[in-house]
Design a protein around this motif. Structure first.
Motif, short mmCIF file in Angstrom:
data_model
loop_
_atom_site.label_atom_id
_atom_site.label_comp_id
_atom_site.label_asym_id
_atom_site.label_seq_id
_atom_site.Cartn_x
_atom_site.Cartn_y
_atom_site.Cartn_z
N MET A 1 26.93 0.13 61.44
CA MET A 1 26.86 -0.90 60.67
C MET A 1 25.48 -1.05 59.90
O MET A 1 24.63 -0.62 60.16
N SER A 2 25.78 -1.45 58.81
CA SER A 2 24.58 -1.47 57.80
C SER A 2 23.92 -2.75 58.01
O SER A 2 23.97 -3.85 58.93
N GLU A 3 22.63 -2.39 57.56
CA GLU A 3 21.37 -3.39 57.83
C GLU A 3 21.70 -4.75 56.85
O GLU A 3 22.11 -4.62 55.62
N SER A 4 21.64 -6.01 57.60
CA SER A 4 21.77 -7.32 56.83
C SER A 4 20.36 -7.49 56.10
O SER A 4 19.51 -7.55 57.09
N ALA A 5 20.32 -7.97 55.18
CA ALA A 5 19.26 -8.61 54.54
C ALA A 5 18.70 -9.96 55.03
O ALA A 5 17.50 -10.24 54.91
N LYS A 6 19.68 -10.73 55.12
CA LYS A 6 19.61 -12.14 55.96
C LYS A 6 19.34 -12.25 57.30
O LYS A 6 20.58 -11.87 57.88
N PRO A 7 18.54 -12.76 57.83
CA PRO A 7 18.46 -12.83 59.19
C PRO A 7 19.58 -14.00 59.67
O PRO A 7 19.85 -14.83 58.78
N ILE A 21 18.22 -13.24 64.40
CA ILE A 21 18.64 -11.57 64.62
C ILE A 21 18.14 -11.03 63.33
O ILE A 21 18.54 -11.71 62.24
N GLN A 22 17.51 -10.20 63.33
CA GLN A 22 17.09 -9.44 61.95
C GLN A 22 18.13 -8.20 61.92
O GLN A 22 18.56 -7.55 62.95
N GLY A 23 18.77 -8.12 60.71
CA GLY A 23 19.60 -6.77 60.83
C GLY A 23 20.92 -7.20 61.34
O GLY A 23 21.13 -8.33 61.77
N THR A 24 21.85 -5.99 61.16
CA THR A 24 23.24 -6.12 61.61
C THR A 24 23.37 -5.53 63.23
O THR A 24 22.73 -4.53 63.59
N PRO A 25 24.00 -6.45 64.04
CA PRO A 25 23.93 -6.18 65.40
C PRO A 25 24.75 -4.95 65.55
O PRO A 25 25.39 -3.98 64.78
N LEU A 26 24.48 -4.06 66.88
CA LEU A 26 25.22 -2.76 66.96
C LEU A 26 26.71 -2.86 67.26
O LEU A 26 27.47 -2.09 66.88
N ALA A 175 27.51 7.55 78.12
CA ALA A 175 26.69 8.09 77.37
C ALA A 175 27.37 7.91 76.19
O ALA A 175 26.82 7.87 75.03
N GLU A 176 28.68 7.69 75.83
CA GLU A 176 29.31 7.28 74.78
C GLU A 176 28.81 5.68 74.14
O GLU A 176 28.33 5.60 73.09
N LEU A 177 28.24 4.76 75.30
CA LEU A 177 27.83 3.60 74.89
C LEU A 177 26.38 3.68 74.46
O LEU A 177 26.14 3.27 73.29
N LYS A 178 25.65 4.50 75.15
CA LYS A 178 24.27 4.71 74.40
C LYS A 178 24.07 5.53 73.07
O LYS A 178 23.45 5.28 72.34
N LYS A 179 25.34 6.25 72.75
CA LYS A 179 25.55 6.61 71.45
C LYS A 179 25.78 5.73 70.42
O LYS A 179 25.08 5.65 69.40
N ILE A 180 26.62 4.80 71.12
CA ILE A 180 26.86 3.49 70.00
C ILE A 180 25.76 2.75 69.86
O ILE A 180 25.50 2.27 68.81
N PHE A 181 24.95 2.61 70.85
CA PHE A 181 23.76 1.67 70.97
C PHE A 181 22.70 2.59 70.39
O PHE A 181 21.58 1.95 70.38
N GLY A 182 22.53 3.65 69.91
CA GLY A 182 21.64 4.43 69.31
C GLY A 182 20.50 4.84 70.42
O GLY A 182 19.28 4.99 70.09
N LEU A 183 20.84 5.03 71.67
CA LEU A 183 20.03 5.42 72.67
C LEU A 183 20.20 6.81 73.10
O LEU A 183 19.52 7.21 73.98
N ALA A 184 21.27 7.36 72.51
CA ALA A 184 21.48 8.92 73.16
C ALA A 184 20.54 9.86 72.28
O ALA A 184 19.98 9.65 71.42
#
Length: 184
Positions: A1-7, A21-26, A175-184
């Motif tokens: 998901m792209s970064e959102s400019a507006k909190p 919340i800053q940015g776009t949620p995962l 592992a799939e969830l960690k990949k989605i959440f950027g933790l892998a």
């Protein structure tokens, strides 16, 4: 998901606690486990997942954060094996935050406490926001569903990409969830 400019902002029912919340949620997900049903008072919880650094929680000026924000620690329902920490407003009882020990650095915020769309200058909601026309990605649909064995029969299909019978059931699921959440 792209970064959102507006909190994006939200609050508990009484307004004592605010979130930003800053940015776009995962992602956004639904959980049908017995704990989420009890905590939400409904048949599932709708939660927005984000990295902890995206979230700011404040209390109204003049209120003490320690007495306003209360934390309940316990095992989630249905014997998932993880430990959850749920933060809520001590005045109105609104859930503000959820964390699980199997996803360090990740926070979940109930979708219902967030402003669903930008407000116009007079404080009313504009039609463009309700139709997802704000361009910010907040017309989110669930990406994941958990504990579908507890899903009420009358709850229809959500179009979620990942559907778990219970929670993450295998090391591969986690592992799939960690990949989605950027933790892998």
């Amino acid at each position: 998901m792209s970064e959102s400019a507006k909190p994006r902002t939200g609050s508990c029912q009484c307004g004592a606690v605010q979130v930003q919340i800053q940015g776009t949620p995962l992602e956004m997900h639904l959980c049908h486990c017995s704990t989420c049903q009890k905590v939400s008072g409904s048949v599932f919880a709708a939660l927005v997942t984000l990295k902890e650094e995206q979230l700011t929680i404040t209390v109204k000026p003049g209120l003490d954060a320690e007495s306003t924000l209360k934390v309940y620690k316990g095992a989630p329902g249905d014997n998932s094996g993880s430990v959850s920490e749920r933060t809520f407003c001590s005045t109105c009882g609104s859930q503000i935050l959820l964390r699980n020990n199997y996803m360090p650095g990740i926070s979940m915020v109930p979708l219902g406490i967030l402003e669903p769309y930008p407000l116009s200058e007079d404080g009313s909601a504009g039609i463009e926001g309700r139709e997802g026309g704000d361009g910010e990605g907040w017309a989110m649909k669930p990406m994941i569903e958990y504990w579908c064995v507890r899903k009420r029969q009358w709850v229809g299909e959500t179009g979620a990409e990942l559907v778990f019978k219970t929670g993450p059931e295998t090391v591969e699921d986690l592992a799939e969830l960690k990949k989605i959440f950027g933790l892998a």
